[in-house]
Write a protein that holds these residues in place. Structure first.
Motif, short mmCIF file in Angstrom:
data_model
loop_
_atom_site.label_atom_id
_atom_site.label_comp_id
_atom_site.label_asym_id
_atom_site.label_seq_id
_atom_site.Cartn_x
_atom_site.Cartn_y
_atom_site.Cartn_z
N PRO A 40 45.53 35.74 43.72
CA PRO A 40 45.50 35.90 42.26
C PRO A 40 45.89 34.58 41.59
O PRO A 40 47.05 34.23 41.56
N LYS A 41 44.89 33.86 41.06
CA LYS A 41 45.17 32.50 40.56
C LYS A 41 45.99 32.51 39.27
O LYS A 41 46.77 31.59 39.02
N PHE A 42 45.79 33.52 38.43
CA PHE A 42 46.44 33.52 37.12
C PHE A 42 47.40 34.71 36.97
O PHE A 42 47.26 35.72 37.66
N SER A 43 48.32 34.56 36.04
CA SER A 43 49.33 35.60 35.88
C SER A 43 48.75 36.92 35.37
O SER A 43 49.34 37.96 35.51
N PHE A 44 47.55 36.87 34.77
CA PHE A 44 46.97 38.11 34.24
C PHE A 44 46.25 38.92 35.33
O PHE A 44 45.86 40.06 35.08
N GLY A 80 45.50 41.46 38.00
CA GLY A 80 46.18 42.73 38.29
C GLY A 80 46.41 43.57 37.05
O GLY A 80 46.93 44.67 37.14
N ARG A 81 46.03 43.04 35.88
CA ARG A 81 46.17 43.86 34.67
C ARG A 81 45.16 45.00 34.70
O ARG A 81 44.18 44.96 35.43
N TYR A 90 44.94 35.31 26.63
CA TYR A 90 45.27 34.18 27.50
C TYR A 90 45.26 32.89 26.69
O TYR A 90 44.30 32.59 25.99
#
Lengths: 158, 661
Positions: free
Chosen positions: A103-107, A109-110, A118
């Motif tokens: 998962p490259k970005f913190s979002f 899994g939303r 973003y």
């Protein structure tokens, strides 16, 4: 009688055609000889997008802002970009944004239904945009190939 | 006047069309008869009458239900799963689900909830999963606790929650998943963790919360399945805070859009004081990585260092001798030997996917990994003119090898002789150079799965697949055959144990009648996306009970003599073929209508000829062939004329005869 009928026909056609309504065209940025316009091609929703500091000499690692409602879970998320100029294809690529093992970005899994906002870098290389008009089709979709976002953009460099 | 009438007719037709579209009753899509329905994005403000009382799974997301109460879903007493994502729900009144005894999942994601009544979740006897993601709450006390005894997972991500402490009377005995993603939790206190002490095998997701402190002893002798602290600025806070905890899987990766602190050896010291089986540190920077960096990883079984900017691993890493699984995906290794495999003698799985540099496999770089069973080297720009004997030296226990999406590989005879235990080999989208008549896969008697799709193979090499005595699944998608034809003698004759064969997108024009003889065990044949005609079905005449995909070929007329072959198969897909719907195909038609249950993709199985029926589903066509009334009339007239002519001729003949007398 004839006039009434043709009016009725025109109304019916307009009304019918209106069910596939188009979203308004927005400006993502207009600065330094570069103009980026976009329109959502997702029939269910519009989307908000802007680019910080655009210019003919595009900087690397640009910051963008993107806002939309997630129509699907995004544990897996992929971006397809198609670049066209004068109707002919110049570049096509696909980029994994979220994968279950990376998962490259913190979002990543939303969930479906969440508001997605973003602000941050997009990890692009810097380059000089040659003069001209370009069409860019951007599509975000998840692991089940369901559309998350879709935008038709026009880039005008003068 | 005529144009006016047609105009009016058109207008009426179009308005009628509008009516159907705006009438929402019929618009939910039925996914499973009487059980599963999807009513997303229909602007509905009530459950449509069209939905049967037997509905079990209902996706009602993106509609309009400002208030829900006991009358809203009363009729649907069999509901098991109810998705009410973003329905603009403000109020959840008393006894909303009182008649839904079987309801086990309720999704309320993205609703601006003002209040949930004390008894709003009462009714279901076994409510297991509750999604309250982004409903704007700042405290878990908002959730009514009655009837949560059976709750297994609670999702409260993207809210304004500052503490994971569950209310005193919150039942936790069955709780397995607590998802607090993207909240505002910065501190974990002892009392917070104590409120969860009845739960066993719990997984807690705290990704996107940036934990700044953990009270010493908070995790003392606590046991967890999974803990996720993704995106935490300073991971040493976590390591110190988890002292004396036992955790199966600990996720501590960072993200591209979040700032963090580089990891040094000192920060990882806390790991010596806890028991962790699996750890993920994706995207972190190590400064500098040394042989002591991992000294507290002694009891670790799995380590994931995806995209950690590694160019090499030091040669004498201490403490990794019991590591079983290592993930080094998306790093910058130049040579495989730079991972210094001797550090990990117990390794059974190694993943080096998507290496950013061209990865040179070198010579015997993995020879110390005697126990290795799984090796994934896909998408890593690997190129080798003579593979893979030297490269995979001593991997005698390897069972699964993935070399897909790489640069060209040259394979000689017995190219995998160092890995004789291979069960699965994936070489998809890697260009393979094999000289005729070499057999690169010889000595792989245990191989069951072989993916050779888009390998640009020389399929004229009849020895290519020799030696694969137990091969069950072969994918040859996207390879070309000489003249677009699979001839009587071909490379498939050495793999008699095949069960699944994929020959899609091979640009095939024909298959010889004898070509697949010898494949007696096969039960799945995919021949889609070729240019085959009806005659090629002959090649399958000796096979029974198979799944046969013939979609997107060039089949128009299906000859009478292949119908028995089709009859003996289980499932057939003939969609996207230019099928002929005239009387020249009548035998097939009659058989087709009797065997509809065998067919897959009937919606896309349509006529191409005659032009009048183009695009019409085959199952909707009723073909009546034989002599028509008009033809009979013409025939009778013709016969009548013939008789008249004959009588006239005889008359003439007789007259001439008697004239002579």
């Amino acid at each position: 009688m004839e006039g009434l009928l043709s009016t009725l026909l025109a109304w019916a056609l307009l009304y019918f055609g209106g069910s596939g309504q188009a979203w308004p065209t927005h400006t993502a940025c207009r600065e330094g000889g570069l103009e980026v316009l976009y329109q959502s091609c997702d029939p269910f929703q519009d989307l908000g997008f802007s680019i910080e500091q655009c210019s003919r000499t595009l900087k690397s690692n640009l910051n963008i802002r993107l806002g939309l409602i997630l129509r699907e879970d995004i544990k897996e998320l992929f971006l397809d970009v198609a670049l066209l100029t004068k109707g002919s294809s110049v570049l096509n690529f696909s980029y994994p944004v979220c994968e279950s093992d990376q998962p490259k970005f913190s979002f990543c899994g939303r969930r479906k239904g969440e508001q997605f906002y973003y602000v941050g870098p997009v990890n692009n290389p810097g380059f000089e945009v040659p003069k001209g008009e370009y069409q860019v089709l951007l599509e975000l979709y998840n692991g089940k190939k369901s559309t998350v976002a879709c935008a038709n953009a026009t880039v005008i460099c003068s | 006047m005529a144009p006016t009438i047609s105009c009016m007719l058109l207008a009426v037709l179009i308005s009628a069309g509008c009516k159907v579209i705006t009438s929402s009753d019929q618009m939910c899509t039925e996914k499973e008869v009487n059980k599963t329905y999807n009513c997303e994005y229909l602007g509905l403000s009530k459950v449509p009458d069209f939905l049967p009382n037997t509905t079990e799974v209902l996706d009602f997301s993106f509609n309009f239900l400002p208030t829900i109460q006991n009358t809203t879903f009363r009729r649907l007493i069999n509901l098991i799963f109810l998705d009410l994502t973003r329905c603009q729900i403000n109020w959840l009144h008393e006894d909303t689900f009182q008649s839904q005894y079987q309801l086990s999942t309720i999704v309320l994601t993205g609703n601006p909830l003002i209040f949930m009544a004390e008894t709003s979740l009462n009714g279901p006897t076994s409510l297991k999963h509750l999604f309250l993601t982004q409903i704007g709450i700042s405290s878990l006390k908002f959730i009514p606790v009655h009837n949560l005894e059976n709750l297994q997972s609670l999702y409260v991500g993207s809210n304004h929650i500052t503490s994971i402490e569950l209310p005193e009377n919150f039942p936790t005995q069955n709780l397995k998943v607590l998802d607090f993603q993207n909240n505002a939790i910065h501190y974990l206190m002892k009392k917070d963790l104590d409120s969860l002490k009845q739960a066993t095998n719990l997984s807690i997701n705290l990704s996107g919360n940036d934990i700044k402190g953990i009270e010493p002893g908070a995790f003392h002798s606590k046991i967890f399945q999974k803990l996720n602290f993704g995106g935490t600025f300073d991971v040493s806070v976590i390591f110190q805070g988890l002292q004396n905890a036992t955790i199966q899987s600990l996720w501590l990766g960072r993200f591209e859009d979040m700032e963090d602190k580089d990891i040094d050896s000192g920060m990882l010291q806390g790991l010596c004081e806890m028991t962790v089986e699996s750890i993920n540190l994706q995207k972190h920077y190590f400064s500098p990585i040394s042989s002591t960096t991992f000294q507290c990883f002694t009891r670790l079984q799995e380590l994931d260092l995806t995209a950690t900017h590694l160019e090499e691993l030091p040669s004498s890493i201490k403490g990794m001798s019991s590591l079983k699984k290592l993930v080094l995906t998306a790093n910058h290794f130049g040579q495989l030997c730079q991972i210094n495999a001797a550090n990990f003698p117990s390794l059974t799985s190694l993943y080096i996917k998507s290496n950013t540099k061209k990865l040179d496999l070198g010579v015997a770089c993995l020879e110390s990994l005697e126990n290795l069973q799984t090796l994934d080297l896909s998408h890593s720009n690997i190129e080798a003119s003579d593979c893979c004997t030297l490269q995979l030296k001593n991997l005698h226990h390897l069972q699964s090898l993935n070399l897909s999406y790489n640069e060209p590989l040259g394979l000689q005879n017995q190219a995998f002789q160092e890995t004789p235990q291979l069960v699965l080999l994936d070489l998809a989208f890697t260009n393979l150079h094999v000289n005729v008549p070499q057999s690169p896969f010889q000595n792989l008697p245990l191989l069951q799965f072989l993916n050779l799709s888009h390998c640009l193979l020389d399929t004229s090499n009849q020895r290519l697949l020799a030696g694969l005595l137990d091969l069950r699944h072969l994918n040859l998608q996207g390879n070309r055959f000489q003249d677009g034809r699979i001839s009587k003698t071909n490379l498939l004759q050495t793999v008699g144990s095949l069960e699944i064969l994929i020959l899609a997108s091979c640009d095939l024009l024909s298959i010889d009648q004898q070509a697949l003889h010898g494949l007696e065990k096969i039960h799945y044949v995919d021949l889609s996306h070729n240019r085959l005609t009806g005659n090629s079905i002959d090649a399958l005449s000796h096979l029974k009970n198979i799944y046969l995909n013939l979609a997107d070929n060039n089949i128009d007329i299906i000859p009478f003599h292949v119908l028995p072959t089709l009859s003996q198969q289980t499932t057939i897909n003939l969609s996207h073929n230019p099928l002929d719907c005239t009387c020249s195909n009548i035998h097939f038609f009659m058989w087709f209508l009797e065997n509809l249950q065998k067919f897959e993709g009937l919606e896309e199985t349509v006529c191409t000829n005659p032009p009048l029926l183009r695009g019409v589903k085959l199952s909707d066509v009723k073909l009546v062939c034989g002599i028509t009334a008009a033809a009979i009339f013409v025939l009778i007239v013709f016969l009548f004329l013939l008789i008249v002519l004959l009588i006239f001729f005889i008359k003439c003949l007789l007259r001439r005869k008697y004239q002579n007398i």
